[in-house]
Enzyme design. Structure first.
Site, PDB file in Angstrom:
ATOM      1  N   GLN A   1      16.784  41.892  54.260  1.00 32.24           N
ATOM      2  CA  GLN A   1      16.988  43.145  55.005  1.00 32.24           C
ATOM      3  C   GLN A   1      15.649  43.802  55.322  1.00 32.24           C
ATOM      4  O   GLN A   1      15.430  44.284  56.438  1.00 32.24           O
ATOM      5  CB  GLN A   1      17.877  44.088  54.189  1.00 32.24           C
ATOM      6  CG  GLN A   1      19.301  43.558  54.047  1.00 32.24           C
ATOM      7  CD  GLN A   1      20.164  44.421  53.154  1.00 32.24           C
ATOM      8  OE1 GLN A   1      19.718  45.434  52.618  1.00 32.24           O
ATOM      9  NE2 GLN A   1      21.414  44.022  52.985  1.00 32.24           N
TER      10      GLN A   1
ATOM     11  N   ASP B   1      24.087  37.160  46.580  1.00 34.90           N
ATOM     12  CA  ASP B   1      25.407  37.812  46.603  1.00 34.90           C
ATOM     13  C   ASP B   1      26.448  37.055  45.785  1.00 34.90           C
ATOM     14  O   ASP B   1      27.589  37.511  45.657  1.00 34.90           O
ATOM     15  CB  ASP B   1      25.910  37.929  48.050  1.00 34.90           C
ATOM     16  CG  ASP B   1      25.071  38.917  48.848  1.00 34.90           C
ATOM     17  OD1 ASP B   1      24.481  39.832  48.238  1.00 34.90           O
ATOM     18  OD2 ASP B   1      24.996  38.775  50.086  1.00 34.90           O
TER      19      ASP B   1
ATOM     20  N   ARG C   1      32.660  42.481  46.448  1.00 33.06           N
ATOM     21  CA  ARG C   1      32.476  41.219  45.721  1.00 33.06           C
ATOM     22  C   ARG C   1      32.906  41.346  44.254  1.00 33.06           C
ATOM     23  O   ARG C   1      33.328  40.363  43.645  1.00 33.06           O
ATOM     24  CB  ARG C   1      31.033  40.737  45.838  1.00 33.06           C
ATOM     25  CG  ARG C   1      30.641  40.447  47.292  1.00 33.06           C
ATOM     26  CD  ARG C   1      29.406  39.589  47.407  1.00 33.06           C
ATOM     27  NE  ARG C   1      28.694  39.829  48.659  1.00 33.06           N
ATOM     28  CZ  ARG C   1      29.039  39.345  49.843  1.00 33.06           C
ATOM     29  NH1 ARG C   1      30.110  38.598  49.970  1.00 33.06           N
ATOM     30  NH2 ARG C   1      28.329  39.612  50.920  1.00 33.06           N
TER      31      ARG C   1
HETATM   32  C1  S3P Z   1      21.485  40.444  53.619  1.00 28.53           C
HETATM   33  C2  S3P Z   1      20.491  40.340  52.680  1.00 28.53           C
HETATM   34  C3  S3P Z   1      20.725  40.481  51.240  1.00 28.53           C
HETATM   35  C4  S3P Z   1      22.197  40.353  50.880  1.00 28.53           C
HETATM   36  C5  S3P Z   1      23.054  41.143  51.816  1.00 28.53           C
HETATM   37  C6  S3P Z   1      22.897  40.643  53.234  1.00 28.53           C
HETATM   38  C7  S3P Z   1      21.152  40.297  55.045  1.00 28.53           C
HETATM   39  O1  S3P Z   1      20.279  41.762  50.821  1.00 28.53           O
HETATM   40  O2  S3P Z   1      22.418  40.791  49.559  1.00 28.53           O
HETATM   41  O3  S3P Z   1      24.434  41.025  51.452  1.00 28.53           O
HETATM   42  O4  S3P Z   1      22.072  40.116  55.872  1.00 28.53           O
HETATM   43  O5  S3P Z   1      19.954  40.361  55.380  1.00 28.53           O
HETATM   44  P1  S3P Z   1      18.753  42.053  50.384  1.00 28.53           P
HETATM   45  O6  S3P Z   1      17.919  41.995  51.599  1.00 28.53           O
HETATM   46  O7  S3P Z   1      18.783  43.434  49.787  1.00 28.53           O
HETATM   47  O8  S3P Z   1      18.427  40.995  49.377  1.00 28.53           O
END
Ligand code: S3P
Length: 466
Positions: free
Chosen positions: A186, A337, A411
């Protein structure tokens, strides 16, 4: 567009009783990460983008509503008899073409929507206000505020960088060079989306490679982006900003993070044999499947192919005798996740399963490290959180007979419902409505395979674990 988000469903208690066996075929819904990115990129491209297989989960519908509020035209897929949902259509405004939203952007439960769109908003010299539900308002936004502020954008958030937050984008975007302290797709994606609007090259370094859907989607739209694995294991990603994007056709594969639930359910319910079609098997997402195989899972990828820049396969899984393993911290980015459902698999595996390096689990939709340790313990499984590790001793059939408070976490809800499918007594969750964020048809599809998920009156529930 008229608002694509229906008001969140009222909380719903649900119980999962022991299933005899799970058999049949299933197609789990579209990938949540790819669905967000498809809508955002569609809104930044000129002309029509079609999206087939978009996840109709509440998180994604929030992103669709946000892109519409920012000036893109977003049209829902129609029901086409016999063929399922037709594609969604997005008519974008081009890089730099989005317009000021008239109202607050409510991202619901979605950390991905909030953080990726913060990256986009950093590039527009107007003010937007973003909020979310009680879970999202507790989650840290400082991790995107810190890099995005370096572009010249200004952020005002609650204490600790929490939503609601106001963003006034930069009138003169600056390209970024950012080394992220956290392995987060993210954060990487927020910086890359901001960089898409800046002149020249923007670079982000992440401590370990995380899911690369943004990079793949960029390439699909013709953006110049390259990644370099560095000798210390870090991943350097560079994007060239201000491309001219035109609409594309996107096919969203089924979400491996959703497939994880029927996969583990089929492994732990004796006599099961399930095939899951068209599942994304991007190597940066398949850590759970690798781990389950190490534990002895009979899990096969068939009919491997590529769709719109992402690898997919059909997954065939048969119930298996599992054994405990140690999951190294280095695997966390590729299965971040999936720890809640892996902890459920571990409850059925002989011996100890140790999962290390899980600090990030504490800042997900809930504190997943504590909730899994406490919830499993309440169901009669030996489990504990120790620092950033989760340790589960499995083998004996879990007793079950508890109601788990899911704290708005889809989840957590699905994990404990899977646990109930093979426990002695039923396991219930206090609020199954949270599941709609990522897997709206979970109950119907699982019951179609032979699960026994049902609404229960609150009075009939086993004791609640808070
Ligand atoms: C995601 C990145 C992950 C994941 C989330 C989706 C994404 O989070 O846990 O469900 O789509 O980029 P983080 O970037 O906080 O690790």
């Amino acid at each position: 567009m008229s608002s694509p988000v229906k008001s969140a469903s009222p909380s719903k208690v649900m119980a999962s009783g022991r299933a005899n066996s799970l058999t049949g075929n299933m197609t789990v819904p579209g990938d949540k990460s790819i669905s967000h990115r498809a809508l955002i990129m569609g809104a930044l491209a000129v002309g029509e983008t079609t999206i087939t297989g978009l996840l109709l989960g509440e998180d994604v519908l929030r992103t669709a509503a946000a892109m519409a509020a920012l000036g893109a035209r977003v049209e829902r897929g129609d029901k086409e008899p016999g063929t399922g949902l037709g594609p969604w259509r997005v008519w974008g405004r081009g890089i730099g073409g989005l317009t000021e939203p008239e109202d607050v952007l409510d991202m619901g439960n979605s950390g991905t929507g909030a953080r990726l769109i913060a990256g986009v908003l950093a590039a527009y010299p107007f003010t937007s206000i973003m909020t979310g539900d009680a879970s999202l308002r507790r989650r840290p936004m400082q991790r995107v505020i810190a890099p995005l502020s370096q572009t010249g954008a200004r952020f005002m958030a609650r204490a600790g960088g929490r939503l609601p937050m106001a963003v006034t984008g930069s009138p003169l975007m600056m390209p970024l060079m950012y080394e992220s302290p956290v392995a987060s797709a993210q954060v990487k994606s927020a910086v890359l989306l901001a960089g898409l609007h800046a002149p020249g090259a923007t670079t982000v370094i992440e401590p370990a490679p995380t899911r690369d859907h943004t990079e793949r989607m960029f390439r699909h739209f013709g953006v110049t982006v390259d990644s370099t694995l560095m000798p210390n294991g870090a991943n350097k990603v560079r994007v060239v900003g201000q491309p001219e994007l035109s609409g594309r056709a996107i096919v969203v594969p089924a979400d491996p993070s959703s497939a994880a639930f029927p996969v583990v359910a089929a492994l732990v319910v004796p006599g099961s044999h399930v095939t899951l079609r068209n599942v994304g098997i991007n190597p940066l997402r398949t850590g759970l499947f690798d781990t389950l195989r190490e534990m002895g899972a009979d899990l096969v990828f068939k009919n491997r192919r590529e769709e719109a820049g992402e690898p997919v396969a059909d997954l065939e899984v048969r119930s298996s005798k599992l054994k405990g393993v140690t999951v190294p911290a280095s695997r966390a980015p590729s299965m971040i996740d999936e720890y809640p459902i892996l902890a459920v698999a571990a409850a059925f595996a002989d011996g100890e399963t140790r999962m290390d390096g899980l600090a990030e689990l504490r800042v997900k939709e809930s504190d997943r490290l504590s909730l899994m340790a406490n919830g499993l313990t309440a169901c009669g499984v030996t489990a504990r959180a120790e620092g950033d590790s989760l340790i589960v001793r499995g083998g004996a059939q879990p007793r079950g007979h508890a109601t788990i408070a899911v704290h708005l976490d889809h989840r957590i809800a699905m994990s404990f419902l899977v646990l109930g499918m093979a426990s002695e007594k039923a396991v219930a969750v206090d609020d199954a409505s949270a599941i709609a964020t990522s897997f709206p048809d979970f109950v119907t599809l699982m019951n179609g395979l032979g699960a026994k998920l049902s609404d229960v009156p609150a009075t009939d529930m086993p004791p609640v674990v808070v």
